[in-house]
Scaffold this active site. Structure first.
Site, short mmCIF file in Angstrom:
data_model
loop_
_atom_site.label_atom_id
_atom_site.label_comp_id
_atom_site.label_asym_id
_atom_site.label_seq_id
_atom_site.Cartn_x
_atom_site.Cartn_y
_atom_site.Cartn_z
N GLN A 171 31.06 18.59 -5.71
CA GLN A 171 31.48 17.25 -5.30
C GLN A 171 32.28 17.32 -3.98
O GLN A 171 32.10 16.49 -3.09
CB GLN A 171 32.35 16.60 -6.39
CG GLN A 171 31.57 16.15 -7.61
CD GLN A 171 31.49 17.22 -8.69
OE1 GLN A 171 31.52 18.42 -8.39
NE2 GLN A 171 31.37 16.80 -9.94
N ARG A 202 31.41 32.55 -6.89
CA ARG A 202 30.09 32.19 -7.42
C ARG A 202 29.12 31.88 -6.28
O ARG A 202 29.52 31.63 -5.14
CB ARG A 202 30.19 30.97 -8.33
CG ARG A 202 30.52 29.66 -7.62
CD ARG A 202 30.33 28.45 -8.52
NE ARG A 202 30.63 27.20 -7.82
CZ ARG A 202 30.37 25.99 -8.30
NH1 ARG A 202 29.78 25.86 -9.48
NH2 ARG A 202 30.67 24.89 -7.61
N HIS A 214 21.95 26.35 -10.46
CA HIS A 214 22.86 27.32 -11.06
C HIS A 214 22.35 28.75 -10.92
O HIS A 214 21.16 29.04 -11.12
CB HIS A 214 23.04 27.01 -12.55
CG HIS A 214 23.61 25.66 -12.82
ND1 HIS A 214 24.88 25.29 -12.45
CD2 HIS A 214 23.08 24.57 -13.44
CE1 HIS A 214 25.11 24.04 -12.82
NE2 HIS A 214 24.04 23.58 -13.42
N THR A 235 -3.71 -5.07 0.46
CA THR A 235 -3.16 -3.74 0.69
C THR A 235 -4.10 -2.91 1.56
O THR A 235 -3.66 -2.02 2.29
CB THR A 235 -2.88 -3.02 -0.63
OG1 THR A 235 -4.11 -2.80 -1.34
CG2 THR A 235 -1.94 -3.84 -1.50
N LYS A 245 0.85 -1.19 0.00
CA LYS A 245 0.00 0.00 0.00
C LYS A 245 0.88 1.24 0.00
O LYS A 245 1.74 1.39 0.89
CB LYS A 245 -0.91 0.02 1.23
CG LYS A 245 -2.13 0.91 1.07
CD LYS A 245 -3.10 0.33 0.05
CE LYS A 245 -4.48 0.98 0.13
NZ LYS A 245 -5.41 0.38 -0.84
#
Length: 288
Positions: A215, A172, A243, A58, A13
């Site tokens: 990363q 940035r 971005h 379910t 379910k």
């Protein structure tokens, strides 16, 4: 002769929305969960011949979720998931494995006490529990946690070929929407205490890392969580790069000193990775 065979299968379910209200005098407490169950085991007959004698419906699974919320309460998503998974495997001989996935939707009080709440923005807390006779695996997590660093982020020194147009930058905006899951070494932990700790470690690492790449930030976040929570053996992170591009204001006779940005919706970079504690136990089906 049959040319096919039944492969891996499960059923359950999905997305049962259960709200538990607990009253402490005039103060009310809310736990608001979406619970999904998937069970597997000796289910060949129902697929091959339509024999339903081993099928736990379910609808029964949905009813169990509501009944357990009323009977046992909801201490935490992890504790509630463990309760359900162990019940489904232990109560039916045909069920060998149960996966319970939970999302918690948080609410904030409008006043210090009482019964008025506002749905909290920000992240959604998650939990996934796998249980069978061999082992129990608990994975806590969160998603939709949007974070942004407006400084201390660079990106340069990457491969360039004839199709590269992205300029290098030493300053940035770094923004992402964190999805994180952390696997516990055992099924016995302080779920309510460890969740805010884990969240805090993720945020502290994001804010405190001078980033040369998303990363690098991902690894720092996972490493910080493992260092702060000895009971966690693995962290998995999914970090879309939200971005932010500087806008060219020269057509308007204006300068843009890295102050005005276009927040791009898509396409976006998607950074995924795991940070694993040395000697961590085998995850088994924890991530499936």
């Amino acid at each position: 002769m049959s040319r096919s065979r039944l492969g891996p299968n499960r059923y359950g379910k999905a997305e049962t929305h259960v709200v538990r209200v607990t009253r402490d005098g005039g103060t009310y407490h809310i736990r608001d969960l979406t619970v999904s169950v998937a069970i597997s085991g000796d289910m060949e007959a129902v697929h091959l011949t339509g024999d339903n004698s081993a099928v736990l419906t379910t609808d029964t699974q949905k009813n169990t979720i509501f009944a357990f919320a009323g009977k046992y309460g909801i201490e935490s998503p992890e504790a509630f998931g463990l309760l359900l998974a162990r019940h489904f495997v232990g109560s039916q001989p045909a069920i060998h494995h149960a996966k319970v996935s939970i999302e918690e939707h948080a609410w904030d009080r409008i006043t210090a006490t009482g019964h008025s709440f506002a749905r909290r923005g920000g992240e959604t807390r998650t939990a996934v529990v796998h249980h069978d006779d061999a082992a129990t695996h608990v994975v806590s997590g969160l998603k939709d946690l949007v974070v942004l660093n407006s400084a201390d982020s660079e990106f340069w020194g990457y491969v360039k070929d004839e199709y590269t147009t992205l300029p290098e930058t030493r300053d940035r905006i770094l923004a992402t929407e964190v999805t994180a899951q952390w696997r516990h070494a055992s099924a016995d932990a302080d779920w309510e205490g460890s969740y805010p700790e884990a969240r805090g470690h993720l945020l502290a690492a994001f804010a405190g890392t001078y980033s040369l790449s998303l990363q690098q930030t991902l690894y720092a976040m996972g490493d910080r969580l493992l260092d702060g929570l000895p009971g966690v053996c693995e962290v998995r992170l999914v970090l879309p790069n939200k971005h932010h591009f500087t806008v060219d204001l020269e057509p308007f006779a204006l300068e843009n000193d890295n102050e005005i940005f276009y927040a791009a919706d898509r396409p976006y970079g998607l950074i995924e990775g795991a940070v694993v504690r040395d000697g961590a136990p085998d995850p088994g089906p924890a991530w499936s």
